[in-house]
Structures are given as C-alpha cells and as structure tokens.
Design an enzyme around this catalytic site. Structure first.
Site, PDB file in Angstrom:
ATOM      1  CD  GLU A  92     -34.576 -66.398  26.633  1.00  0.00           C
ATOM      2  OE1 GLU A  92     -35.672 -66.196  27.182  1.00  0.00           O
ATOM      3  OE2 GLU A  92     -34.449 -66.830  25.480  1.00  0.00           O
ATOM      4  CB  CYS A 126     -33.444 -68.813  21.726  1.00  0.00           C
ATOM      5  SG  CYS A 126     -34.642 -69.397  22.944  1.00  0.00           S
ATOM      6  CG  HIS A 254     -33.736 -72.415  18.873  1.00  0.00           C
ATOM      7  ND1 HIS A 254     -33.039 -72.513  20.053  1.00  0.00           N
ATOM      8  CD2 HIS A 254     -35.003 -72.055  19.205  1.00  0.00           C
ATOM      9  CE1 HIS A 254     -33.839 -72.218  21.062  1.00  0.00           C
ATOM     10  NE2 HIS A 254     -35.039 -71.948  20.568  1.00  0.00           N
TER      11      HIS A 254
END
EC number: 2.3.3.10
Length: 464
Positions: A92, A126, A254
């Site tokens: 990103e 993400c 994550h």
C-alpha cells in the site's frame, strides 16, 4: 521443477518454500522515543509492546526494499530468475498510481532473459500480501502452472503524522518463494475470509492515512471473532470434532503493534473458554468473567478492562510458546503493513527450524477497509533438501542483522519524517539520507528522481 510441456498432475503440498525479510539499518529505540515525546515510561514499550521502529530516509523506498528482499531470496536459495513464472507484489506504498512495483522488479528477470512472468500488484491495505500469496498458490495448483516457482514480495513504509499514532510507524519487506513440496504447506480447504466496507483506515490524499483508532481496533477484533468461528466450523466438518486452540502449535497475527497481538491471542483463548466452559480459577472471579458454560457464545466487543488484563496475563505462558517466537522482527521494526504478518514466517523458521515438522501454524491476516483471512500451514519434511526446514534455519541471519543495526536518535527519526513530507510526489532530486556507508551490503537504493519523475536504482556491493 517439472518440465514446461506435457501432462502435469496437480502438485501436492503447495506452500512456502523459503522466505527472506529486509528491514532498514536505520531505526529508533521506542524507549528513547518515549523520553523524546515526553510520555510516561512504558507507554510505547509496554503499552504498545514495541521495542524499535525501523524507518527510511529518502534513499530507500518501497521499490528499493522490494528489490533487496527479492534479490536476497533468489541468491540465498540458489533460485535462477529463469525458474520463476509468477511474481506478485503486495503493497500500500506504491510510488505510482499506474505503474506497479512489480514492473520495477522485472529488471532482475530481464537481465537473465526472462520476461515471461505473470502477476502484478495487489493493493488492499495490510491484506495485499496475503491476497498475493493466495494468487500465487492458486496459480501453482491451476492448469496455468508451467512448472516454475512463484514469488510474492510484500513491501511497505508505515508513516503517521506527529502524535499518538507515530510510534506505530515502521518499514520492511518480505519475499516468499511459493511452490509444491513445501516445508510449510497451505492446508487445503482450511481458509476462511471476511470482506466488508469500513472507514477504519484509508488514504484518500496526502502522505498520511486517515485513521479512526477505536474503529480500527473494533474491526480487527470483531473480524477475528467471525473468522475463528468460521475456521472452527470448517475444521469440525473435516475432522468430525470441534477445533480448539490447542490444535495449533503456533499462531501468527497481523501486527500493527504487539500489544494488539497479545490481546488477539488472549481473545482466541477466551473463545475456547466461552465455548467449552473450562473456566480457569484465576478468571472466575474477574469482573465480566462469570463464564458459565454457554454464557458467552462470543466475547463482548467492549471487554471489561479488568477481564482483558486478566486474560492477557492468563494466556501469556501459552502466548510465549505459540506466538512470541515469530514476533521479534515486528516488535523491533514496527508495522510493516503487508509484510507485517509474513515477517513472522522466516522468524519462526529461524527460531524453530526442523521442529516445525508436523506442527500447525494458524494465521490471521487483517487489512483495513476491510479484508481478512484466517488459514493454516503445516510443517513437513520435504523430498528436496534444498528447502528443508533445517537448512533454512541454518542459513537464516535475522537475529544477527537485527543486532548489528545502529540505533538513531529521535531527532534523526523526525528529520526523516520531515524529509518524507518534502519528497512526497516530488521530482528532480537526489537523495540525502542515510549515507551509503550506513546501508547494509547488498542493499538497493534510490540514486535519483529526474524531472520527469523517473526513478533510478543501484545496489551497494554485497559483502562476501
């Protein structure tokens, strides 16, 4: 690998053959950042669970980090660019709204005479790296597979404006080699996904994201609840019995910051407590902890603070065994967005090695906006010694590279952030920091951005 023509049976045990992590040599210690920011001691180190924050100057960007990670993967594991048939990038932090980072990486394949490489960038906060891994594995298992490897690169620079979110910045890249007969094989049929629309974190304009912190945490944890239930249902349908966290030997999450990982793992343990009614004595008298069998089919989203703290404390010995061995890079380097969860794979290989054979790894990948998947890998002995877990562990140097970084001052970090603001969407400049001497041997770096915004890269000679 199999020849490129003729009949080919569906490959078995597709998954991760090898992985490499790149992080900048420049970082700031979180305890030093606490002093500089004038916040209470422990706010970042204990409250966020972070130890370091990796950052780049204007000499490195998402492309240079991707080049470094990819080159390390190919060189360390003896993979020729001719052996790669698919390359995808999760990011990103792209430097262009049209031209993918993958096209920059093609320079390494063009030099070897290989331009027949499928794939482009995957962009979804993400989660993009996980989407790229899914695409790569599906390609290997499909009729399109020509016998070559797939490679996935995740690369990101996490930046936040001055304020409470800035300590959750970070930078890094991961490159994974995907193929059959993998030492870490994806469990077929045990993958569940949740996709929805939310404005918890997004980048409508400018260098920095728009963030709704409470909503972001809510989305992360509520999606975790949803996916754990879905994964458990698939497991039970396949195995004829209910899934429990004990069925996973390791768990990766994550990691925007490590404290959220600790809370997420404690929450999964709480799910099992709620479902099976085996309430530990240490929680029975806790506020909000009256957990009679079936009384809490799902944990409350606004969990009482006392109960949440008690759960984190209660679950820590299990967290220390199942989760902590894969978290060092994330704790030392900060949030690497798409590379965040995947940095745990090479880390786990380094800490655990051949002992991963026969073990299950549960993964929870989350991306704001929002997208998430829960799935699992199983460690196994490979037929090819080239990618045996013991060999991968023996050649890993993550701890050594982390240890030889030289910490920079909070003032150096602030200077780098100011430079990032100046360079955003800028052209016609040559990078200023850090000096080439501070870059690790073998690191790719930005040489210049010309007046037409074209970027030129070079590589610092490797040390042999």
């Amino acid at each position: 690998m199999a020849p490129s023509g003729g009949f080919r049976p569906q490959p078995d045990n597709v998954g991760i053959l090898a992985g490499e992590v790149y992080f900048p040599s420049t970082y700031v210690r979180q305890d030093e950042l606490e002093k500089h920011d004038g916040v209470p001691s422990g706010k970042y180190t204990v409250g966020l669970g972070q130890q370091g924050l990796a950052f780049v100057g204007d000499r490195e960007d998402a492309v240079s980090m991707a080049l470094t990670a990819l080159r390390r993967l190919l060189e360390k594991h003896g993979v020729s660019p001719l052996e790669v048939g698919r390359l995808e990038v999760g990011t990103e932090s792209s430097i262009d709204a049209s031209k993918s980072i993958k096209t920059y990486l093609m320079a390494l394949f063009e030099d070897a005479g290989n331009t027949d490489v499928e794939g482009v960038d995957c962009v979804q906060a993400c989660y993009g790296g996980t989407a790229a891994v899914q695409n790569a594995a599906n390609w290997v298992e499909s009729r399109s597979w020509d016998g070559r490897f797939a490679v996935v690169v995740m690369t990101d620079i996490s930046l936040y404006p001055a304020g409470p979110a800035r300590p959750t910045s970070g930078a890094g890249a991961v490159a994974l080699l995907i193929g059959p007969d993998a030492p870490l094989a994806l469990e077929r049929g045990l993958s569940v996904t949740h996709m929805a629309h939310a404005y918890d974190f997004y980048k409508p304009s400018g260098l920095y994201p728009a963030v709704d912190g409470p909503l972001s945490v809510y989305c992360y944890l509520s999606t975790l609840d949803t996916l754990y239930a879905r994964y458990s249902a698939k497991w039970e349908k396949r195995n004829g019995r209910a899934f429990r966290l004990d069925d996973a030997d390791h768990a990766l999450f994550h990691a925007p910051y490590n404290k959220l990982v600790q809370k997420a793992f404690a929450r999964l343990m709480y799910h099992d407590i709620c479902k099976y009614g085996d309430v530990p004595a240490t929680l029975a008298g806790t506020a909000g902890g009256d957990l009679k069998d079936g009384s809490h089919p799902r944990p409350p989203m606004q969990m009482p603070t006392e109960l949440e703290r008690a759960l984190v404390t209660y679950s820590f010995p299990t967290y220390d065994k199942k989760v902590r061995p894969s978290t060092c890079v994330a704790r030392q380097c900060g949030n690497m967005y798409t590379a965040s969860i995947w940095s745990g794979i090479p880390q786990l290989i380094e800490t655990t090695g051949a002992a991963l054979e026969g073990r299950r790894i549960l993964l929870y990948s989350y991306g704001s906006g929002m997208s998430a998947t829960m799935f699992s890998l199983v460690g196994r002995a490979t037929e090819t010694p080239r990618f045996a877990l013991g060999r991968l562990q023996a050649t890993s140097d993550l701890a050594m590279r982390l240890a030889r970084r030289v910490p920079k001052s909070p003032e150096d970090f602030e200077q780098a952030m100011q430079l990032a603001e100046q360079r955003y969407c800028a052209g016609n400049y040559k990078p200023e920091m850090p000096s080439l001497e501070e870059l690790e041997p073998g690191t790719f770096y930005l040489v210049e951005v010309d007046a037409r915004y074209r970027r030129a890269y070079a590589r610092k000679p490797p040390s042999h």
